[in-house]
Enzyme design. Sequence first.
Site, short mmCIF file in Angstrom:
data_model
loop_
_atom_site.label_atom_id
_atom_site.label_comp_id
_atom_site.label_asym_id
_atom_site.label_seq_id
_atom_site.Cartn_x
_atom_site.Cartn_y
_atom_site.Cartn_z
N TRP A 34 -35.10 12.79 4.84
CA TRP A 34 -36.14 13.69 4.36
C TRP A 34 -36.13 13.76 2.83
O TRP A 34 -37.13 13.48 2.17
CB TRP A 34 -35.94 15.09 4.96
CG TRP A 34 -36.91 16.13 4.49
CD1 TRP A 34 -38.10 15.92 3.82
CD2 TRP A 34 -36.81 17.55 4.66
NE1 TRP A 34 -38.73 17.11 3.56
CE2 TRP A 34 -37.97 18.13 4.07
CE3 TRP A 34 -35.87 18.38 5.26
CZ2 TRP A 34 -38.18 19.52 4.06
CZ3 TRP A 34 -36.09 19.76 5.25
CH2 TRP A 34 -37.22 20.32 4.66
N TYR B 261 -42.43 12.58 5.45
CA TYR B 261 -41.50 12.65 4.32
C TYR B 261 -41.99 11.78 3.17
O TYR B 261 -41.78 10.57 3.15
CB TYR B 261 -40.09 12.20 4.73
CG TYR B 261 -39.45 12.99 5.84
CD1 TYR B 261 -39.85 14.29 6.15
CD2 TYR B 261 -38.43 12.44 6.61
CE1 TYR B 261 -39.27 15.01 7.17
CE2 TYR B 261 -37.82 13.16 7.63
CZ TYR B 261 -38.25 14.44 7.91
OH TYR B 261 -37.65 15.15 8.94
N TYR C 139 -30.19 18.91 12.72
CA TYR C 139 -30.63 18.65 11.35
C TYR C 139 -30.35 19.85 10.44
O TYR C 139 -30.19 20.97 10.92
CB TYR C 139 -32.09 18.20 11.28
CG TYR C 139 -33.19 19.21 11.53
CD1 TYR C 139 -33.59 20.09 10.53
CD2 TYR C 139 -33.90 19.22 12.73
CE1 TYR C 139 -34.65 20.98 10.72
CE2 TYR C 139 -34.95 20.10 12.94
CZ TYR C 139 -35.33 20.98 11.93
OH TYR C 139 -36.37 21.85 12.13
N LYS D 265 -21.64 24.53 -3.65
CA LYS D 265 -22.01 24.14 -5.02
C LYS D 265 -23.10 25.02 -5.61
O LYS D 265 -23.35 24.99 -6.82
CB LYS D 265 -22.48 22.68 -5.02
CG LYS D 265 -21.40 21.69 -4.61
CD LYS D 265 -21.94 20.27 -4.55
CE LYS D 265 -20.85 19.29 -4.11
NZ LYS D 265 -21.38 17.90 -3.99
N ARG E 275 -36.66 24.91 -1.33
CA ARG E 275 -35.56 25.84 -1.10
C ARG E 275 -35.68 27.13 -1.91
O ARG E 275 -35.11 28.15 -1.54
CB ARG E 275 -34.22 25.16 -1.39
CG ARG E 275 -33.89 24.05 -0.43
CD ARG E 275 -32.63 23.31 -0.82
NE ARG E 275 -32.81 22.54 -2.05
CZ ARG E 275 -31.84 21.83 -2.62
NH1 ARG E 275 -30.64 21.78 -2.08
NH2 ARG E 275 -32.08 21.14 -3.72
N ALA F 109 -28.82 12.52 1.61
CA ALA F 109 -28.15 12.19 0.36
C ALA F 109 -29.19 11.66 -0.61
O ALA F 109 -30.07 10.89 -0.22
CB ALA F 109 -27.06 11.15 0.58
N ARG F 110 -29.08 12.07 -1.87
CA ARG F 110 -30.03 11.62 -2.89
C ARG F 110 -29.53 10.41 -3.66
O ARG F 110 -30.27 9.76 -4.38
CB ARG F 110 -30.32 12.76 -3.88
CG ARG F 110 -30.86 14.04 -3.26
CD ARG F 110 -32.21 13.84 -2.61
NE ARG F 110 -33.26 13.53 -3.57
CZ ARG F 110 -34.01 14.44 -4.18
NH1 ARG F 110 -33.81 15.73 -3.96
NH2 ARG F 110 -34.96 14.08 -5.03
N GLN G 54 -23.23 10.88 -3.06
CA GLN G 54 -23.35 11.86 -1.98
C GLN G 54 -23.24 11.18 -0.62
O GLN G 54 -22.59 11.71 0.30
CB GLN G 54 -24.70 12.59 -2.09
CG GLN G 54 -24.84 13.48 -3.30
CD GLN G 54 -26.24 14.08 -3.40
OE1 GLN G 54 -27.13 13.78 -2.59
NE2 GLN G 54 -26.45 14.91 -4.41
#
Length: 331
Positions: free
Chosen positions: A21, A57, A218, A229, A242, A295-296, A300
């Site tokens: 996503w 996405y 998910y 973090k 978010r 993960a970007r 990550q």
Amino acid sequence: MRYRTLTGTGLDLSVITFGAWAAGGWMWGGTERKDAVEAIRASYDLGVNSIDTAPIYGQGTSEEIVGEAIKGIPRDKVYLLTKYGMRWDLVKGTLASHSKNNSGEDIDIYKYAGKESVIKECEDSLRRLRTDYIDLYQIHWPDVTTPISETMEAVAQLIQQGKIRYAGVCNYNVEQLAEASRYVDIVSNQVPYSMVKRGIEAEVVPYCLGQEKSILAYSPMERGLLTGKMKPGHKFSEGDHRAKLYFFSEENLRRTNAFLETIKPLATEKGISLGQLTLLWTLEQPGITIALVGARNAEQAIQNAKTTDASLAAEEIAFISSELDKLELVK
């Protein structure tokens, strides 16, 4: 890496499945294609053999990135999971949301899973993924404007044609699962599940256990909340969804971090991060087959993939759960 078989299939999925996503950029403040491709490849190198994506996405971007990332990998060595039933290019069904695409342009998104739409979406996904079949094809959200029988008729046709191997659903309740299963063999339900979102435990988990259907969890780290973090005062980038979620209010960040501090010594003892500890706990909950983790970038992705280098004993799972029972978020 550990693997679990999707119930009723021949798919042995890595328990940490790459969730693509965020890779699509949409609702996450954009994407860097190069970083996303490297993240998927880094995951694969460490045993992550399954990738979950969807057309919505990035309005095709995520699927294109996945297709690019798996180029050169033998097709039978990677499992592709994608979805259908959310259209941004068609005014039909139920309006799901007003949004913006990765270029900042306004778009309206509709939940629609009419037969002709499902077949078209499958063809589009096959093209973007650069493959001739999809391992698990899932309706993204229930579509109340289309009979489930019509949607599943399309899915059954695609299975017969060899364009998809297995059928799954996402965000379905027990009644919807039971009805869909009358028309096609539904092997899985992909639903939100995390330490702070456990609603499926009441009905969905018992049903899936009883009917031998797999659960794909998910947002197991609740979009980064459970990594430890994010601190009170955290600023999200433009377009990051978010910022509007109650999980990330100042008070809930404070409460969540207080809980995470109580279990942090266990993570430290095992030499793992709080995020990895969160994933291990999630994978040990009844009914959960795999966890979808985004993960970007490669860093990550590597950390996520290495989660299963560690494990939790029964008493450690019980300790985490007992501390978790004390956490109450404000809605």
